[in-house]
Design a protein around this motif. Structure first.
Motif, PDB file in Angstrom:
ATOM      1  N   GLU A   1     -11.650  -2.723 -10.995  1.00  0.00           N
ATOM      2  CA  GLU A   1     -10.402  -3.492 -10.953  1.00  0.00           C
ATOM      3  C   GLU A   1      -9.902  -3.644  -9.524  1.00  0.00           C
ATOM      4  O   GLU A   1      -9.430  -4.726  -9.134  1.00  0.00           O
ATOM      5  N   ASN A   2     -10.013  -2.584  -8.723  1.00  0.00           N
ATOM      6  CA  ASN A   2      -9.589  -2.674  -7.330  1.00  0.00           C
ATOM      7  C   ASN A   2     -10.424  -3.695  -6.556  1.00  0.00           C
ATOM      8  O   ASN A   2      -9.898  -4.452  -5.731  1.00  0.00           O
TER       9      ASN A   2
ATOM     10  N   ALA B   1      -5.523  -1.232 -13.144  1.00  0.00           N
ATOM     11  CA  ALA B   1      -6.528  -0.192 -12.920  1.00  0.00           C
ATOM     12  C   ALA B   1      -6.366   0.946 -13.912  1.00  0.00           C
ATOM     13  O   ALA B   1      -7.351   1.476 -14.454  1.00  0.00           O
TER      14      ALA B   1
ATOM     15  N   ARG C   1     -11.905   1.897 -12.821  1.00  0.00           N
ATOM     16  CA  ARG C   1     -10.745   1.723 -11.938  1.00  0.00           C
ATOM     17  C   ARG C   1     -11.172   1.065 -10.626  1.00  0.00           C
ATOM     18  O   ARG C   1     -10.481   0.175 -10.107  1.00  0.00           O
ATOM     19  N   LYS C   2     -12.318   1.472 -10.090  1.00  0.00           N
ATOM     20  CA  LYS C   2     -12.803   0.872  -8.854  1.00  0.00           C
ATOM     21  C   LYS C   2     -13.158  -0.603  -9.049  1.00  0.00           C
ATOM     22  O   LYS C   2     -12.976  -1.415  -8.142  1.00  0.00           O
TER      23      LYS C   2
ATOM     24  N   TYR D   1       0.828  -1.211   0.000  1.00  0.00           N
ATOM     25  CA  TYR D   1       0.000   0.000   0.000  1.00  0.00           C
ATOM     26  C   TYR D   1       0.861   1.258   0.000  1.00  0.00           C
ATOM     27  O   TYR D   1       0.585   2.223  -0.738  1.00  0.00           O
TER      28      TYR D   1
ATOM     29  N   CYS E   1     -16.514  -8.664  -2.729  1.00  0.00           N
ATOM     30  CA  CYS E   1     -15.715  -7.842  -3.642  1.00  0.00           C
ATOM     31  C   CYS E   1     -15.975  -8.216  -5.098  1.00  0.00           C
ATOM     32  O   CYS E   1     -16.053  -7.340  -5.966  1.00  0.00           O
TER      33      CYS E   1
ATOM     34  N   ARG F   1      -1.713  -4.334  -9.686  1.00  0.00           N
ATOM     35  CA  ARG F   1      -3.046  -3.764  -9.473  1.00  0.00           C
ATOM     36  C   ARG F   1      -3.152  -2.368 -10.051  1.00  0.00           C
ATOM     37  O   ARG F   1      -4.122  -2.036 -10.740  1.00  0.00           O
ATOM     38  N   SER F   2      -2.151  -1.521  -9.784  1.00  0.00           N
ATOM     39  CA  SER F   2      -2.218  -0.140 -10.268  1.00  0.00           C
ATOM     40  C   SER F   2      -2.144  -0.078 -11.791  1.00  0.00           C
ATOM     41  O   SER F   2      -2.835   0.733 -12.423  1.00  0.00           O
TER      42      SER F   2
ATOM     43  N   TRP G   1      -9.318  -7.209  -7.622  1.00  0.00           N
ATOM     44  CA  TRP G   1      -8.023  -7.543  -7.013  1.00  0.00           C
ATOM     45  C   TRP G   1      -8.202  -7.933  -5.550  1.00  0.00           C
ATOM     46  O   TRP G   1      -7.620  -8.928  -5.089  1.00  0.00           O
TER      47      TRP G   1
ATOM     48  N   SER H   1     -17.456  -5.676  -7.932  1.00  0.00           N
ATOM     49  CA  SER H   1     -16.826  -5.450  -9.231  1.00  0.00           C
ATOM     50  C   SER H   1     -17.830  -5.625 -10.362  1.00  0.00           C
ATOM     51  O   SER H   1     -17.879  -4.818 -11.301  1.00  0.00           O
TER      52      SER H   1
ATOM     53  N   ASP I   1       2.316   1.884  -3.427  1.00  0.00           N
ATOM     54  CA  ASP I   1       1.339   2.486  -4.338  1.00  0.00           C
ATOM     55  C   ASP I   1       1.130   3.966  -4.028  1.00  0.00           C
ATOM     56  O   ASP I   1       0.966   4.786  -4.949  1.00  0.00           O
TER      57      ASP I   1
END
Length: 289
Positions: free
Chosen positions: A235-236, A122, A232-233, A107, A203, A118-119, A239, A207, A110
């Motif tokens: 994908e988060n 996203a 983007r959310k 975290y 989760c 992940r980033s 993940w 998604s 990032d």
């Protein structure tokens, strides 16, 4: 083809991790029973009180859970309960701390701008949404979103099916009239797995929900960037769902082999996370949005 090889490589690593954890669990179960049973004494698969000769009595209603309780070192080592308890606690705390510290460092990386899988994914979804809005490829977008929503729904239903089995096992433990350290430990173990799987399924569903909203929002206001943030959310959320599913596997190793197996599984899982959290080499040098 290159991404397929990467996925297959990660899948093989995950299966290897599961097999190693299972082997350690079976080994721990066998070693405990062989070490604690006297020579010429037949190991009883039942858990209960002891009779005058020191043999265990058969307890009614124990069923399959007896095989797990026999493996528990706290009930088998007699006078060394305190020492084993500290070993158990150290293994559990060490495993939790290992996974927590790794994700805390991830975290912070990032937040500092270092790129991870992940980033990058996203950002890719955000760029994809921007491309769809600029080219007005609505049909292409709906087809892609439909496939992604189907995949998320499949993962959520699979996790919920496994959660049903875990909940049934937990309910059997709660119905047992006996009490003690073994019962409390099993309740904590199965509850931890259930919570991890429930979070994973939640989760995955989030998604799918976000991508469903994006499908409705694309043609309504093509100039708005809100749909980019929604992708983007999504994908988060995906993940996080996969990450909780992986962690539930290490928690299952805790049930099978005890805290030492849980610690070994956490070490292997951390190494697995380090390999899959790296940014893809093909796009890691691209400029961010």
């Amino acid at each position: 083809l290159k991404h397929t090889r990467i996925y297959m490589k990660n899948y093989v690593k995950l299966m290897w991790l599961f097999l190693v954890s299972l082997c350690f669990g079976v080994d721990a179960f066998t070693v405990h029973n062989l070490r604690l049973a006297p020579r010429g004494h037949k190991i009883s698969p039942f858990v209960g009180s002891r009779n005058k000769n020191g043999d265990r009595k058969k307890s009614k209603g124990v069923g399959v859970l007896s095989s797990i309780a026999v493996n528990h070192p706290v009930t088998l080592l007699g006078g060394s309960i305190e020492a084993v308890s500290w070993i158990e606690i150290a293994g559990i705390v060490g495993s939790g701390a290992l996974l927590t510290v790794y994700h805390l460092r991830l975290y912070l990386r990032d937040r500092n701008g270092d790129r991870s899988w992940r980033s990058v994914q996203a950002t890719t979804r955000e760029r994809w949404s921007k491309h769809v809005r600029q080219t007005e490829s609505w049909l292409y977008a709906i087809q892609t979103l439909r496939n992604a929503i189907t995949a998320q729904t499949f993962l959520a239903t699979t996790v919920l099916s496994l959660l049903t089995v875990i909940s049934g096992r937990l309910w059997e433990i709660l119905k047992q009239p006996s009490s003690g350290i073994v019962r409390q430990t099993l309740i904590v173990q199965f509850t931890s797995v259930a919570v991890s799987m429930l979070t994973s399924a939640y989760c995955f569903l989030q998604s799918a929900r976000l991508m469903t909203h994006a499908g409705f929002m694309f043609p309504v206001n093509p100039s708005s960037t809100q749909v980019d943030r929604i992708m983007r959310k999504s994908e988060n959320a995906q993940w996080l769902g996969l990450r909780c599913l992986y962690i539930s596997g290490s928690l299952l190793s805790w049930i099978v082999g005890g805290s030492r197996t849980f610690f070994i599984a956490s070490l292997l899982l951390t190494a697995f996370f380090r390999s899959i959290d790296q940014a893809p080499k093909a796009i890691s040098n691209e400029e961010p949005l």
